[in-house]
Design an enzyme around this catalytic site. Sequence first.
Site: not given
Ligand SMILES: NC(=O)c1ccc[n+]([C@@H]2O[C@H](COP(=O)([O-])OP(=O)(O)OC[C@H]3O[C@@H](n4cnc5c(N)ncnc54)[C@H](O)[C@@H]3O)[C@@H](O)[C@H]2O)c1
Ligand SMILES: N[C@H](CO)Cc1c[nH]c[nH+]1
Ligand SMILES: [Zn+2]
Length: 434
Positions: A332-333, A366, A425
């Site tokens: 990714e990075h 980021d 056609h």
């Molecule tokens: N790749 C990226 O750029 C990036 C950036 C930010 C976050 N992320 C990822 O996003 C994810 C965020 O997850 P989060 O949980 O903090 O927030 P989220 O908003 O994705 O999930 C929360 C929701 O999950 C649902 N939920 C929780 N338990 C449940 C259950 N038992 N049954 C059904 N639904 C349920 C609920 O509706 C709740 O509102 C993390 O894995 C994080 O690493 C990735």
């Molecule tokens: N590195 C993440 C994507 O892989 C994005 C992010 C958000 N805040 C900090 N980092």
């Molecule tokens: Zn990051």
Amino acid sequence: MSNVTIKHLNASDANFSQQLKDLLAWDESDDLDIQQRVLAILADVRSNGDAAVINYTNRFDHRAIADASELELPKATLQAAWENLPAEQAHALQTAADRVRTYAEHQKIASWQYEEADGTVLGQKITPLDSVGLYVPGGKAAYPSSVLMNAIPAKVAGVGELIMVVPTPNGETNELVLAAAYIAGVDRAFSIGGAQAVAALAYGTATIPAVAKIVGPGNIYVATAKKLVFGQVGIDMIAGPSEILVICDGKTNPDWIAMDLFSQAEHDENAQAILISDDGDFLAAVEQSIHTLLPTMERADIIRASLSTRGALIKVDNLDVATDVANVIAPEHLELSVADPEALCAKIRHAGAIFMGRYTAEALGDYCAGPNHVLPTSSTARFSSPLGVYDFQKRTSLINCSAAGADSLGKIASVLARGESLTAHARSAEYRIK
Ligand SMILES: NC(=O)c1ccc[n+]([C@@H]2O[C@H](COP(=O)([O-])OP(=O)(O)OC[C@H]3O[C@@H](n4cnc5c(N)ncnc54)[C@H](O)[C@@H]3O)[C@@H](O)[C@H]2O)c1
Ligand SMILES: N[C@H](CO)Cc1c[nH]c[nH+]1
Ligand SMILES: [Zn+2]
């Protein structure tokens, strides 16, 4: 003592390819139980609309919503969050937003056409999506930077209506997320999350408009729901855990490199941080920095788990081998922390984003360098690209035949259509032959 044990690999070892394969293996194992639960939520929201959304929101986010009108976060709330932000945060957010917008402006693709000698005109018309849903995670952590990275390219593309959804567990909003939404130009926002929010955006309810495409990261419920509604709506990608690969010639401060590895490891126990160098002493120095710095980190437990299970220090004979390994990893990075990053960059074929030179910390990308931080993970950089303006634009082909063009193309089409036994056609084309 930091209690972290990080794998050592050597690219000259006979079984290195297999060791690398094992290191990269990422089993997202489609959990059938979660899939069933998400399917039930999608079906319920599709049939019962707002009532189902309210029910799941009250249950999973510990809310006490009585009426669907309470789901919307009014524009005035977003504006107030922006106006009440401390000056330093407001300046940082605005600067980041401006830089992301400037970069995105360069990505816009435009319509084009060309005319053939007989007057036939062929072209491609670009149209922004009518509406987009942006999922902003709100469960365990809040990511205002992800609001900017998803919303700004959509608005630069000219998306008509941008709808944000963000869960607010116990009714607690994150002011930076709301402020980011305001300055990024989000049109409407709803305090819902999980699979129910994805369902509402895909199918629409009386209160929440259906959109054409859903973007943004989320947990397993959100990712599974996005996979399942794909086809009804478009989606951006399913992002896996964060990854960083650093290639270093041994001349960068080892503390800097250790912290660069930590910066992605701190996202998730399953995040992957790998360092490659042709200098064995340098690998040992970075390992020492890891031990020294880890106890100072707020998220030490997450970093330790990530480095111990998925991290590695890889020794190569020379930096050409490092680029070969990088192309297999397709990270990714990718940080090129070397004296001549351009020379190495020329040999890189697969990476989401490349950070060139000792001063370019991945963390700058980021937040505020300008390019998008939504990038392909899990080696998908072999075939996919960063999120960008082009993900919010679609292409339509244009064909405008002159009489002479219809004559010459008609003869070709007629032969090919009869070869496929498609007589209508053939005759449709033949009517227009002079
Ligand atoms: N790749 C990226 O750029 C990036 C950036 C930010 C976050 N992320 C990822 O996003 C994810 C965020 O997850 P989060 O949980 O903090 O927030 P989220 O908003 O994705 O999930 C929360 C929701 O999950 C649902 N939920 C929780 N338990 C449940 C259950 N038992 N049954 C059904 N639904 C349920 C609920 O509706 C709740 O509102 C993390 O894995 C994080 O690493 C990735
Ligand atoms: N590195 C993440 C994507 O892989 C994005 C992010 C958000 N805040 C900090 N980092
Ligand atoms: Zn990051």
